[in-house]
Design a protein around this motif. Structure first.
Motif, short mmCIF file in Angstrom:
data_model
loop_
_atom_site.label_atom_id
_atom_site.label_comp_id
_atom_site.label_asym_id
_atom_site.label_seq_id
_atom_site.Cartn_x
_atom_site.Cartn_y
_atom_site.Cartn_z
N GLU A 357 9.76 -46.62 -20.92
CA GLU A 357 9.39 -47.93 -21.26
C GLU A 357 8.48 -48.64 -20.43
O GLU A 357 7.23 -49.10 -21.24
CB GLU A 357 10.71 -48.79 -21.45
CG GLU A 357 10.44 -50.09 -21.93
CD GLU A 357 10.28 -50.22 -23.16
OE1 GLU A 357 9.65 -51.14 -23.76
OE2 GLU A 357 10.47 -49.25 -24.04
N GLY A 358 8.09 -48.27 -19.30
CA GLY A 358 7.09 -48.97 -18.41
C GLY A 358 5.87 -48.74 -18.76
O GLY A 358 4.88 -49.29 -18.81
N ARG A 359 5.74 -47.09 -18.76
CA ARG A 359 4.55 -46.70 -18.87
C ARG A 359 3.53 -47.05 -20.21
O ARG A 359 2.50 -47.39 -20.44
CB ARG A 359 4.27 -45.36 -18.99
CG ARG A 359 4.89 -44.51 -20.15
CD ARG A 359 5.39 -43.11 -20.00
NE ARG A 359 4.02 -42.19 -19.78
CZ ARG A 359 4.08 -40.81 -19.89
NH1 ARG A 359 5.14 -40.16 -20.17
NH2 ARG A 359 2.95 -40.18 -19.46
N ARG A 360 4.42 -47.51 -21.13
CA ARG A 360 3.73 -48.00 -22.47
C ARG A 360 3.14 -49.72 -22.46
O ARG A 360 2.37 -49.89 -22.79
CB ARG A 360 4.91 -48.13 -23.60
CG ARG A 360 5.35 -46.84 -23.94
CD ARG A 360 6.13 -46.97 -25.22
NE ARG A 360 7.27 -48.04 -25.41
CZ ARG A 360 7.14 -49.14 -25.73
NH1 ARG A 360 6.03 -49.54 -26.27
NH2 ARG A 360 8.15 -50.00 -25.84
N ARG A 361 3.90 -50.08 -21.11
CA ARG A 361 3.28 -51.55 -20.59
C ARG A 361 2.44 -51.68 -19.43
O ARG A 361 2.20 -52.70 -19.03
CB ARG A 361 4.47 -52.31 -20.46
CG ARG A 361 5.57 -52.43 -21.79
CD ARG A 361 6.97 -52.93 -21.45
NE ARG A 361 7.64 -53.25 -22.50
CZ ARG A 361 8.00 -53.91 -23.55
NH1 ARG A 361 7.24 -55.20 -23.38
NH2 ARG A 361 8.99 -54.18 -24.46
#
Length: 475
Positions: A357-361
């Motif tokens: 989830e974090g890498r997208r953000r």
């Protein structure tokens, strides 16, 4: 002195302050003794090759439920599940076990019950309940990492909430030793379940735990933090983004306040929760997508200090769920969110969840190291031992591939009760090896086609009980 071992790789992340690059780490007696910035596979004890080698994850919020409720979880299954996900240290919560960890005797009973069953290193928090203020400093002396209290009903009778006067008594004791106090930050606001609404609809439960409950409690936490400036205060499992302005203001004021959130608040939105799927229930609840986006902003800007699992399992019957052998009691309603036990099972699967989830953000690998290794180690008073790869620290490592697909399958999870909202979720990031103080406790390469998954674990547990002095200094 034992023989020196070496762990090497083409892609090593020593800490959040470093870039990924080649390194060889030399280990003796479980400690890192020197580091060379080269990949030196010849003669190495372990070569990670092109996979990422970084510090082991520290999960500072886990409910092991031992002694007393080992049908919910236990140290063997919890620590193995942790190891399978690159977690090298877990800190147990003081409740859901029986007795609750609120006295020195209960602390000692827990420590003894964990002996010889830890695949990773394990410590515990103590608890603050009405009338136990005199036990707090003695528990710190024994090795408790700090203390947790509830400002609302905890869900178990043996861990009652505290009021403001009882908080003041506890914090008066804790300031003698700068002991940390953590808060389950919800307080009653008069909200209740609308009995006309369908209890199998998630919104019925969600509406009964509005953000105002967290905001009210956090206002009290800030007030107490301002009054007791030598007592570090911490908000566990923040869910409501509405409380972020008060948290930011308190931090700007310089108050000793830290905040965590959980993998589930960052990876699931209320809109996604299916009817009757009580594996999604927790307190405070998973909220809407816009709330999740604001939590992510707070993670990325540093308002939220770190991320934990809050692994809080139970048996399927308490979840009022028919899976995994669960039996619905006579008169109960299957999938009743209001009556089901609140807690999400997730220890050992946080690394791929956060990364995916974090890498997208815009989350970087350095952010991952900061959020689930370094800051959690500091929070648990272990910054002189855990959280980074550095000379003098424990040789705790995880070897994983951030680009490899990882489909979460409940039947392949290692915690006791397999009911989890992450079943069948596909993530990026697969853990291949976990090393605790230089000993490999989990090695996926040992599992061949058709082999039992247990073959990945070391035959003997290598974990130790943590009772070392508190260290929260920055390295």
């Amino acid at each position: 002195m034992s023989q020196e071992a070496s762990f090497t790789g083409e892609r090593v992340l020593l800490s959040s302050a470093y870039t990924v690059g080649p390194a060889t780490i030399y280990v003796n007696d479980g400690k890192v003794v020197r580091i060379v910035n080269e990949h030196l596979p010849k003669g190495a004890t372990f070569d990670a090759g092109s996979r990422l080698l970084m510090a082991g994850v520290v999960d500072s919020h886990v409910h092991i439920n031992q002694p007393g409720r080992t049908q919910w979880e236990g140290v063997v299954t919890a620590s193995r599940a942790a190891a399978s996900g690159g977690v090298t240290t877990i800190i147990d919560m003081p409740l859901n076990c029986i007795p609750s960890t609120v006295t020195v005797a209960a602390y000692e009973q827990k420590r003894e019950s964990f002996a010889d069953g830890m695949w990773v290193d394990v410590g515990t928090w103590g608890g603050v309940v009405p009338g136990n203020a005199d036990s707090l400093v003695p528990m710190l002396a024994e090795g408790a990492r700090g203390f947790k209290c509830f400002l609302c009903d905890s869900g178990v009778d043996e861990f009652p909430p505290v009021d403001e006067a009882q908080l003041r008594a506890a914090m008066t004791e804790l300031k003698r030793a700068s002991g940390m106090l953590m808060f389950h930050a919800e307080m009653e606001t008069g909200a209740s379940v609308n009995k006309a609404d369908d209890p199998t609809d998630y919104s019925t439960f969600l509406n009964s735990r509005p953000p105002a409950m967290e905001v009210k409690a956090i206002d009290l936490v800030v007030k107490m933090c301002r009054e007791f400036t030598t007592v570090p205060c911490h908000i566990v499992h923040l869910s409501a983004a509405d409380a972020l302005p008060a948290i930011r203001a308190a931090k700007a004021e310089g108050l000793p306040l830290t905040v965590e959130t959980c993998f589930h608040y960052l990876t699931i939105s209320a809109e996604e929760v299916p009817t009757s799927s009580t594996e999604y229930k927790c307190c405070p609840p998973i909220r809407g997508q816009s709330n999740r986006d604001l939590l992510w902003e707070a993670v990325l800007d540093g308002t939220i200090d770190f991320v934990v699992s809050d692994h809080s399992p139970c048996t399927p019957d308490l979840k009022l769920h028919p899976c995994c052998g669960g039996k619905i009691a006579h008169g109960a309603t299957e999938g009743d969110f209001v009556s089901a036990w609140g807690g999400i099972a997730s220890v050992g699967i946080g690394l791929p969840l956060l990364w995916t989830e974090g890498r997208r953000r815009g989350l970087s690998l350095q952010d991952v190291a900061r959020l689930i290794c370094e800051s959690t180690a500091k929070h648990a008073g272990l910054s002189d031992r855990k959280g980074q790869i550095a000379v003098g620290l424990d040789a705790d490592f995880v070897v994983w591939d951030p680009e490899e697909d990882n489909r979460i399958d409940a039947e392949k999870l290692h915690f006791r009760n397999k009911l989890t909202p992450y079943h069948e979720r596909t993530c990026k990031g697969l853990v291949h090896q976990t090393i605790v103080r230089g000993s490999t406790v989990y090695d996926l390469s040992q599992v061949g086609d058709g082999d039992a998954l247990d073959k990945a674990f070391s035959y003997q547990p290598s974990g130790q009980w943590i009772d070392s002095p508190i260290s929260r200094s920055d390295n």
